[in-house]
Write an enzyme that holds these catalytic residues in place. Sequence first.
Site, PDB file in Angstrom:
ATOM      1  N   SER A  61      45.955  49.326  19.275  1.00 11.24           N
ATOM      2  CA  SER A  61      45.690  49.170  17.851  1.00 11.24           C
ATOM      3  C   SER A  61      44.183  49.091  17.586  1.00 11.24           C
ATOM      4  O   SER A  61      43.448  50.002  17.948  1.00 11.24           O
ATOM      5  CB  SER A  61      46.430  47.935  17.324  1.00 11.24           C
ATOM      6  OG  SER A  61      46.479  47.922  15.924  1.00 11.24           O
ATOM      7  N   ASP A 207      52.258  51.314  15.828  1.00 13.83           N
ATOM      8  CA  ASP A 207      51.313  50.379  16.431  1.00 13.83           C
ATOM      9  C   ASP A 207      51.759  49.939  17.835  1.00 13.83           C
ATOM     10  O   ASP A 207      52.884  49.488  18.032  1.00 13.83           O
ATOM     11  CB  ASP A 207      51.172  49.162  15.527  1.00 13.83           C
ATOM     12  CG  ASP A 207      49.990  48.295  15.891  1.00 13.83           C
ATOM     13  OD1 ASP A 207      49.987  47.740  16.994  1.00 13.83           O
ATOM     14  OD2 ASP A 207      49.062  48.187  15.066  1.00 13.83           O
TER      15      ASP A 207
END
Length: 731
Positions: A61, A207
Amino acid sequence: MSFQRILVLLITLTAATVAASERPKVALVFSGGGAKGMAHVGVLRVLEEIRVPVDMVVGTSAGSAVGALYASGMPVRDIEARFINLDWLSSFRDDPGRVFKPVRRKRQDWRFPITPGIGVSAEGLELGGGIIAGQNLGFILNELTRDAALIEDFDQLPIPFRAVATDLETGEAVVIGSGNLSEAIRASMSVPGVYAPVTRNGKLLVDGGVANNLPVSVARDMGADIVIAVDITDPLMDKGQLRDAFTVVGQLTTLLTRRNTEYQLDLLDDDDLLIRPDLGELSSADFYQAAPFFEIGATEARKHSVALNRLSVSKDEWAAYRRQLGTESLSPSVINRIKVAGGDRLASDFIASRIRQSEGDPLDTDQLELDLKRIYGLGYYETLSYSLEPGDGDGAVLLIQARRKSWGPNYLSFGLNYEDNFENKTDFNLAASLRMTELNALGAEWSTGLQLGTEPWVRTEWFQPLDYGYERFLTLGGEFRRETFSAFDGQGERITEIDLSTSEVDLSLGMEMGVNNQVRLTVRRGYATVDEQVGDRIVPYKYIQKGNVNLAFEHDSLDDAFLPESGAFAGLRGRLERPGLGSDREFDSIRAMALGARTWDKTTVTGLVFANAVTGGVAGIENSVILGGFQRLSAFSQGEVAGEDAALASVFARRSFGGPFLPWFAGAGAEAGNAWSSLGDARWENLLYSWSLFAGIETVIGPVQFSTAYNNEDDWSAYLNVGFSFTQLFD
């Protein structure tokens, strides 16, 4: 280069290689954490101060974004500067800005400002895959990774790199080590429900924090001897902090990432380092707090300086390591070929015709992004991105990738308008629009808008481009509208209320002149119905036939339909009403308007000049210009100032307050103008004046404003208004 210099360089590189082979392989592992990921940059700063070489970088991320920049050879000071100057707010918007929309889109965006990503198909309503498709984020990542655009194998970066994402279908971690670097970062940071998933190799990726927020295991698989792990995962909240729905949802998300993070922490051994910056009250959403994040990360890293010192190398070894990272930019010298992929419903010629990049010329990134933003502003694509592939020689292939909207090609939008003067006038309208697009190879559209409330309105229009570039077009439309306004006597007393209904059909030939300019020649035919609801009859007839031709020019570069901070609007329209076109009237009129906005720091000044004049004949009450109401001579009631000819000049200054996510404003304005049955009656001494104070907040439905105003006739008024736009005056 001389033989001696070449020999010295070879000896230096050989020494660096030998030194690197003798020392342990160090991996840097960055966890995800939103804005808190900027603390990783502070850690990088300390690693360079202590001279700790990094042999591989792995990130999830936000950690993948910081890690990719460092792995690509970007100096830490440049990473810091980029994050400090980055327009973070734009990364959470898909719309590249109103200035990139064609004028025909801008004409009604004040009426339908809410575009929630809802489409209509034969199966029913269709929803988008996330609140944000990631269009602007893609541009930002492309720019940040520009120097590594041609590297497809991430082991070929100055520092080998891996990004971690999550397979949305299986929940398993996906380690990305090749392909387009900006796309890898984009996939790794696609927060579910916020950013739309990234499609890559047949998988939907979101993510990486969902599956592996601190990917120590990936570093081990890459051959790391020592891992420096930087963990910025949110701590769990205690029972007293779980007070509302937002904290409960946040806790569930933290539970998910915390669990896989703890598993990864168990993989660390005594030779590894774990750095956990104490971020205090700073949160994952504090994107404009870059400097504090940097310092907190650096402070925590310095606490581990004893352990880091054992990984330090000599100045000569460090210099050799830095030279190895400082490779030349791999940006291409020229574009050999341009390919367009993904524009299924519209031919590739449609996209190619609007891109000015030429084959055989160097890549002009700024121009390319402007062109892609203008194409995106048409509203057909969920994302429109570009990437580079190796080409002939030192050139490259420019690949334009268009991802059509998954909820298209028919889209819903909505709007709300409200105005209350707390005395004798309240307007409330709800509006909705259905826009059906890509109806033929040239991109025809059919749009229908409906407004219900005190001012009913409906319009349907077929838009037919005459070429791929949309520079020339035809429109065929039909419209019904009803408005109510009051007629006042010379003492300001209302003597009647008029209900005016208009039904028309129109045919236009138009031409775009750049993204912000448009010319239209329009022929209209219809009729108006005039009814007095109260008071004496002042119009001796009820039905009035209408037929006219008008020529209009519009320039619209305002950055916002409601509260512009920059740009301008200019409009000029000439109208000829003739019996030969079916009208009961014969007159000529001209309408002109100029509006400009400019911002200094957080203070914006907006100036407006508007005029309408009948230059020949008699226009009649059904063609009256109506002033009065909020920011149209604010201290007078709506419709209290009306006539065939009118003029208005105003200036407003407002100051913005609050942060980017909860903005509010306050300001003051001065207005002067009037309306007359003939412009020859206009005199300086019969101008009306109004001064106002206002404050409001910006919302998804438009600005909500409260205003109080005073005029030169010693009258006060107050307004609550939602969704006012100055450009309504020119309609």
